[in-house]
Design a protein around this motif. Structure first.
Motif, mmCIF file in Angstrom:
data_model
loop_
_atom_site.group_PDB
_atom_site.id
_atom_site.type_symbol
_atom_site.label_atom_id
_atom_site.label_comp_id
_atom_site.label_asym_id
_atom_site.label_seq_id
_atom_site.Cartn_x
_atom_site.Cartn_y
_atom_site.Cartn_z
ATOM 1 N N UNK B 421 0.851 -0.941 0.210
ATOM 2 C CA UNK B 421 0.050 -0.053 0.114
ATOM 3 C C UNK B 421 0.520 1.363 -0.006
ATOM 4 N N UNK B 422 1.528 1.098 -0.877
ATOM 5 C CA UNK B 422 2.833 1.855 -0.989
ATOM 6 C C UNK B 422 2.122 3.168 -2.140
ATOM 7 N N UNK B 423 1.635 3.977 -1.816
ATOM 8 C CA UNK B 423 1.142 4.756 -3.569
ATOM 9 C C UNK B 423 1.532 6.391 -3.250
ATOM 10 N N UNK B 424 1.862 6.554 -4.486
ATOM 11 C CA UNK B 424 1.683 5.994 -5.930
ATOM 12 C C UNK B 424 2.645 5.043 -6.320
ATOM 13 N N UNK B 425 2.694 3.914 -6.644
ATOM 14 C CA UNK B 425 3.241 2.966 -6.361
ATOM 15 C C UNK B 425 3.862 2.923 -7.165
ATOM 16 N N UNK B 426 4.313 4.332 -7.862
ATOM 17 C CA UNK B 426 5.911 4.321 -8.486
ATOM 18 C C UNK B 426 7.170 3.876 -8.521
ATOM 19 N N UNK B 427 8.074 2.896 -9.402
ATOM 20 C CA UNK B 427 8.954 2.608 -9.014
ATOM 21 C C UNK B 427 9.901 3.492 -9.016
ATOM 22 N N UNK B 428 11.058 4.599 -8.429
ATOM 23 C CA UNK B 428 11.815 4.643 -8.728
ATOM 24 C C UNK B 428 13.058 4.975 -9.123
ATOM 25 N N UNK B 429 12.992 3.312 -8.931
ATOM 26 C CA UNK B 429 14.242 2.101 -9.667
ATOM 27 C C UNK B 429 13.909 2.079 -11.301
ATOM 28 N N UNK B 430 13.624 1.535 -11.506
ATOM 29 C CA UNK B 430 13.162 1.396 -12.803
ATOM 30 C C UNK B 430 12.200 2.414 -13.551
ATOM 31 N N UNK B 431 11.162 3.490 -13.136
ATOM 32 C CA UNK B 431 11.196 4.554 -13.711
ATOM 33 C C UNK B 431 12.440 5.913 -14.022
ATOM 34 N N UNK B 432 11.427 6.504 -15.396
ATOM 35 C CA UNK B 432 12.686 7.632 -16.159
ATOM 36 C C UNK B 432 12.100 8.573 -16.333
ATOM 37 N N UNK B 433 12.590 9.411 -16.496
ATOM 38 C CA UNK B 433 11.995 10.783 -17.392
ATOM 39 C C UNK B 433 13.938 11.706 -18.751
ATOM 40 N N UNK B 434 13.194 11.494 -19.576
ATOM 41 C CA UNK B 434 14.461 11.819 -20.421
ATOM 42 C C UNK B 434 14.006 13.948 -20.823
ATOM 43 N N UNK B 435 13.191 14.030 -19.190
ATOM 44 C CA UNK B 435 12.661 15.119 -19.467
ATOM 45 C C UNK B 435 13.496 16.590 -18.686
ATOM 46 N N UNK B 436 14.419 15.870 -17.953
ATOM 47 C CA UNK B 436 14.968 16.435 -16.868
ATOM 48 C C UNK B 436 15.769 17.486 -17.342
ATOM 49 N N UNK B 437 16.659 16.922 -18.157
ATOM 50 C CA UNK B 437 17.496 17.633 -18.277
ATOM 51 C C UNK B 437 17.101 19.406 -19.025
ATOM 52 N N UNK B 438 15.821 19.086 -19.729
ATOM 53 C CA UNK B 438 15.357 19.982 -20.347
ATOM 54 C C UNK B 438 14.779 20.699 -19.011
ATOM 55 N N UNK B 439 14.421 20.457 -18.410
ATOM 56 C CA UNK B 439 13.336 20.933 -17.398
ATOM 57 C C UNK B 439 14.101 21.794 -16.515
ATOM 58 N N UNK B 440 15.724 21.663 -16.157
ATOM 59 C CA UNK B 440 16.407 22.126 -15.349
ATOM 60 C C UNK B 440 16.509 23.199 -14.921
ATOM 61 N N UNK B 441 16.584 24.188 -16.423
ATOM 62 C CA UNK B 441 16.112 25.907 -15.992
ATOM 63 C C UNK B 441 15.056 26.721 -15.270
ATOM 64 N N UNK B 442 14.057 25.224 -16.206
ATOM 65 C CA UNK B 442 13.107 26.267 -15.122
ATOM 66 C C UNK B 442 12.874 26.123 -13.841
ATOM 67 N N UNK B 443 12.901 24.921 -13.166
ATOM 68 C CA UNK B 443 13.462 24.263 -12.085
ATOM 69 C C UNK B 443 13.920 25.657 -10.792
ATOM 70 N N UNK B 444 15.816 25.574 -11.280
ATOM 71 C CA UNK B 444 16.682 26.543 -10.449
ATOM 72 C C UNK B 444 16.431 27.495 -11.046
ATOM 73 N N UNK B 445 14.942 28.091 -11.904
ATOM 74 C CA UNK B 445 14.501 29.005 -11.313
ATOM 75 C C UNK B 445 13.639 29.857 -10.325
ATOM 76 N N UNK B 446 12.718 29.148 -10.096
ATOM 77 C CA UNK B 446 11.933 28.565 -8.724
ATOM 78 C C UNK B 446 12.675 28.522 -7.970
ATOM 79 N N UNK B 447 14.436 27.467 -7.796
ATOM 80 C CA UNK B 447 14.834 27.955 -6.605
ATOM 81 C C UNK B 447 16.004 27.010 -7.232
#
Lengths: 465, 578
Positions: B421-447
């Motif tokens: 009952x660990x929800x959301x049951x998204x497995x952080x080991x096998x999931x991935x996002x190829x957007x992390x680098x594209x989005x880094x400037x946006x996140x860093x602008x927040x903080x």
């Protein structure tokens, strides 16, 4: 005067082909008269020019290319419906077999049914009290839900189904009319007899309508059994405003009949030889549960299936669980330990329960208790697998507490007698009592306010250490 | 000569000896005039897949062509509505046919009687090109509907109606094309569902789709205009995850496609979205949602169409300059529909009976996502989030594997997490996002510390994963204190951060700033404890402060509206661990 077509072109397993037929409709029913005076029912499954392929429900034993006369009815298969079907026994194809004569129909119902418009559905919210702790607290059955039991040969699924029928109670509406539609597909004679006797003993038999296709009955008729049963259930629920519980056993036999039919038709098989449309076919059965606007009745389904080789990834349980709203899974190990009902808590689930429990439905703390019980029992498994490697003595104190919790949980919470009907309060209080055997810091799914109120010395550990 | 039915096999119908039909043409089948689509043309036979149940259809009944492909009707009245797979309005069908879906319904998709308040934005003499907006009307309190010229049309306005109240089929403008032809335009246009609507160009995906779900927004983010797949066995929470994103993500419009799923689930979306109030606009979520329902017992051919209908509606609103998120639940059912039709056509199967064209169909679908410049100069996006239901929870099956090739974000749902009952049951080991680098400037602008905090958290989880291998063999007690600290911190991250309660009023949606502050608390707690260990303070003493337990519960204890409380947490850590 309907045309009679003499003779057949081809016989292949349960399928027969006729040639030179004009104006046959897809899915319509044909009567096949044999020379010896008997009659069989067939359904059009394929049309090509003037060639018609019929699926014969009673099988093709004794049919030759010459001894038949076929009449097309122009209609899909219909069964007679009236309130009198309660208390009656029918064959898998909907013919009375209890010697009480034909049903005087109030209307005829097309067994194929139609898809229910999602706009007309009411979202199921009211729970059905079964008196079984594991189900009521952890995988609550909701009125209008389809909640299958996944079992294996030799386990106690039939007993559980009978206990649910016996104890099922709808809270809130005391005068609601309750009925059971029972569909047996390919079950042994004694199993059908066991159900019949149990219904009789509990006095429920007057409210039960049975459709029996035993394991010795023709296989193709098995494909009709759930359709007939659900047509009856929908009629009673949506036109007679009754709450109907449909028990269907055994869905595995049904799927195997479908596979046999598909392969004799020469279709391209999907996984494990089952036809590619197994999902759609099962969905057409399971989706015929629910509550509709403008009727106070409901259809709740408890299909039972035996997992081949206890394998939950087998296509039958797998596809079933993708359609149904949860599942109750039996565990061979618990069953061997003598725990009844041996429900594998972690694999079981009720998807509709979240909206049908808590304040106003069951009890305000229900969701917290059930979440914590699930999480704690999951940790029990970790502790057990660790113990099997390093030995129980080497475990940390917390892990030992979990081991103890696991034992108590199985023995006191899961395990109950066949005629033990626990109230919701009893079940939830027992759940609290079990949780209190764990250190308070481990109860991370429950907020502090509730813990302050409920966390106390457990009655189950007083004789301990 | 009238064409007639030669053979019927489930949803597949054939006509013999005709050359009248073209591929993908919409046809009417039988006396009931069921809607179908031509999917094969040979010398001998024309093959049609029928979008409705073929029970009762006879050989010899007529098949009529419509001369055009299967199209969606695009105009005001789409939002808040619920359609079947070929865009027929399910609410109106109840009025016509009762609770059960009947065949041969010919209802028009949109409400033809409703009067809309129309503002005409062009005048006679204006020159318009494809995609240009000629009138607007408030479709719901949230969405202004902008009627655009069909992409392939341009010309000079020779008549423009006055502002006022109009029905969808009233003529708003008349256009003289370069060829001298006069076209009358209403508020409705038609577009073939299998053809992507044209755009001017694509833009980089550098803005995230904020979902309010911690594990997605911080660890495995998706960009606006991106594609994501959610594969998971039954009971792992695909549908709940999709509902959560549909409820809380910052798209303007949600297209929710219930493709071969449960009827009760669609009813739930209908009920729940009507009651839930969007915190940003204070309006019910239905004001920005359109539903397409092909439940698992509805005809299988329409299941295939439902996906295309959904994306066509999304592209239409994108062209107006909106951001759309599509939830497709589940794409596996769509693939199975392809398989079923393919089987009836007796095509040569590839893997597990799926047709060989499965990958190309999947890629066509996912490629219709994107952040784009529209023909009319606005910009908009279509984000696709598709659930995948792998058979037997086996991710190596064809649909999951092929989908993985065409999406850039993969949220794998894990059975063992769901069992715990660990929800959301998204497995952080096998999931991935190829957007992390594209989005880094946006996140860093927040903080500026956002990406650092995320990386630290990912590292701790990674480290824990390795340590757990050892713990499984010899138990936790033998580990040195700094490794135990990693495990304790990872527990706080897992239970206190990654787990999110969809049914808890505060926790169901968490703003990005709270997510960052929670990461900050965990990071401070970890680093302070590490410093304390270095000067010889035992871990047991640090744990006895109760700070770790407190951090686990901060998601409930700190309301979304009181982010100032985080400073108390940080100073308490400073105080107690020193």
């Amino acid at each position: 005067m309907n045309l009679e077509y003499v003779g057949l072109k081809d016989i292949n397993g349960p399928l027969v082909a006729l040639d030179g037929v004009k104006g046959a409709a897809f899915d319509e029913i044909a009567r096949i008269k044999l020379d010896d005076g008997t009659e069989r029912i067939g359904r059009v499954v394929q049309l090509e020019g003037e060639k018609v392929i019929l699926q014969v429900f009673e099988g093709t034993n004794g049919v030759s290319l010459k001894n038949t006369r076929t009449i097309f009815s122009g209609k899909p298969l219909e069964i007679p419906l009236s309130s009198e079907i309660l208390g009656r026994v029918f064959s898998g194809a909907g013919k009375p077999i209890d010697g009480l004569g034909d049903v005087f129909p109030e209307k005829m119902g097309d067994v194929n049914g139609r898809a229910l418009n999602p706009v007309s559905r009411n979202y199921p919210r009211n729970y059905i009290h079964t008196g079984i702790s594991s189900i009521d607290s952890l995988m609550t059955l909701i009125r209008g839900q389809k909640l299958p039991i996944f079992s294996g040969s030799g386990m106690q699924h039939n007993k559980l189904a009978v206990q649910i029928v016996k104890q099922a109670k709808i809270t809130g509406e005391e005068n609601a009319e309750f009925g059971v539609v029972f569909a047996a597909m390919g079950v042994q004679n004694d199993v059908a007899e066991y159900f019949r006797r149990s219904f009789e003993d509990s006095g429920a038999i007057e409210r039960v309508c049975m459709f029996l296709n035993l394991s010795s009955d023709p296989i193709i008729e098995r494909l009709l059994t759930p359709l007939c049963a659900l047509t009856a259930a929908e009629y009673l629920a949506f036109e007679k405003n009754m709450h109907i519980l449909v028990i269907m056993t055994d869905m595995t036999s049904y799927c195997e009949a479908l596979r046999e039919f598909s392969s004799s038709k020469g279709e391209i098989p999907g996984r494990k030889g089952y036809p590619g449309y197994l999902y759609s076919n099962l969905a057409a059965i399971y989706e015929r549960a629910g509550i509709i606007n403008g009727s106070t009745g409901s259809v709740t389904q408890i299909p039972i299936l035996t997992m081949p080789n206890d394998d939950i990834t087998h296509p039958i349980p797998d596809l079933t669980a993708y359609i149904t709203e949860g599942q109750i899974v039996f565990d061979r190990e618990l069953d061997r330990k003598g725990i009844y009902p041996g429900v594998s808590v972690l694999l079981s689930l009720s998807r509709l329960m979240k909206d049908g429990i808590g304040e106003g439905y069951t009890r305000a703390d229900h969701s917290a208790v059930s979440n914590q019980l699930f999480a704690a029992y999951a940790k029990v498994q970790d502790a057990r697998s660790l113990a099997s490697v390093i030995g129980e003595d080497e475990l940390s104190e917390t892990d030992r507490a979990y081991m103890k919790f696991g034992e108590l949980f199985e023995e006191h919470f899961l395990n109950q007698d066949f005629d033990e009907n626990r109230s919701m309060d009893e079940t939830l209080d027992l759940g609290w009592d079990l949780l209190c055997t764990l250190p308070r810091s481990e109860l991370d799914r429950i907020d502090d306010k509730l813990l302050d109120e409920k966390y106390k010395q457990s009655s189950l550990t007083t004789d301990n250490e | 000569m009238e064409n007639t039915i030669y053979s019927i096999n489930g949803p597949v119908v054939r006509a013999a000896n005709t050359k009248d039909f073209s591929m993908l043409e919409m046809v009417y089948v039988g006396e009931k005039r069921l809607i179908g689509e031509v999917i094969g043309v040979t010398d001998e036979f024309t093959t049609v897949q029928v979008y409705e149940n073929t029970s009762g259809i006879k050989v010899g009944e007529p098949i009529c062509g419509s001369g055009m492909p299967v199209c969606a009707n695009l105009g005001p009245g789409i939002i808040s509505n619920i359609f079947d797979g070929i865009e027929r309005p399910l609410r109106d069908m109840v009025k016509d046919n009762g609770a059960f879906v009947a065949e041969g319904s010919r209802l028009f998709s949109l409400d033809e009687e409703k009067l809309y308040d129309v503002t005409v934005t062009v005048k006679a003499g204006d020159k318009l090109c494809g995609g240009d907006i000629y009138c607007t009307t408030p479709e719901t309190p949230l969405i202004v509907h902008k009627c655009m010229l069909p992409p392939d049309l341009s010309g000079e306005v020779i008549f423009a109606a006055e502002n006022g109240k109009y029905r969808v089929n009233d003529v708003i403008i008349k256009l003289k094309t370069a060829g001298g032809e006069v076209k009358e335009l209403t508020m409705v246009q038609r577009w073939p569902i299998k053809k992507a609507r044209p755009i001017k160009g694509r833009k980089p995906s550098d803005r995230p789709l904020i979902t309010g779900q911690r594990i997605i927004d911080t660890l495995i983010p998706i960009a606006k205009g991106g594609t994501a797949a959610i594969p998971g066995g039954f009971g792992t929470g695909k549908t709940v995850t999709q509902h959560q994103i549909a409820k809380w993500c910052d798209a303007d419009i949600i297209v929710y496609i219930g493709c071969g799923e449960r009827g009760n689930e669609m009813t739930q979306v209908l009920e729940e979205f009507g009651e839930l109030i969007d915190p940003k606009s204070n309006r019910p979520l239905t004001d920005r949602t359109v539903l397409i329902a092909n439940t698992s017992n509805m005809p299988v051919a329409a299941r295939e169409a439902s996906i295309y209908t959904g994306i066509t509606l999304a592209e239409y609103y994108r062209d107006m300059g909106y951001h759309i998120a599509i939830m497709a639940d589940s794409t596996s059912r769509w693939a199975e529909a392809l398989r079923e039709i393919s089987g009836r056509l007796e095509e040569m199967p590839a893997e597990e009976g799926f047709p060989a064209y499965l990958p190309s169909r999947l890629s066509e679908f996912y490629e219709r996502a994107g952040y784009v410049d529209n023909l009319n100069g606005t910009e908009g996006s279509v984000t696709i989030i598709g659930a995948v239901s792998p058979q037997g929870s086996d991710f190596s099956e064809p649909v999951t594997q092929n989908t993985k090739r065409f999406v850039r974000c993969f949220w794998a749902l894990d059975k063992s997490l769901a069992y715990a009952r660990h929800y959301p049951a998204i497995d952080w080991n096998s999931s991935y996002s190829e957007y992390i680098e594209d989005l880094a400037p946006y996140y860093n602008a927040i903080s500026p510390d956002f990406t650092e905090l995320r990386q630290e958290m990912a590292d701790i989880l990674q480290e824990e994963n390795k340590l757990m291998e050892i713990v499984k063999l010899i138990g936790e007690d033998v580990l040195p204190d700094d490794q135990k600290l990693t495990i304790e911190t990872a527990r706080v991250i897992r239970v206190g951060f990654l787990q999110q309660n969809a049914h808890h009023a505060e926790d169901t949606y968490v703003p990005l700033e709270k997510q960052r502050l929670m990461m900050k608390v965990i990071s401070t707690l970890y680093n302070k404890s590490l410093d304390a260990l270095k000067i010889g303070i035992p871990l047991s003493q640090i744990l006895s402060t109760g700070l770790f337990e407190k951090a686990v519960k901060m998601k409930y204890d700190i309301p979304n509206s009181r982010l100032d409380l985080f400073s108390d947490y940080l100073s308490e850590i400073d105080e107690k661990i020193s």
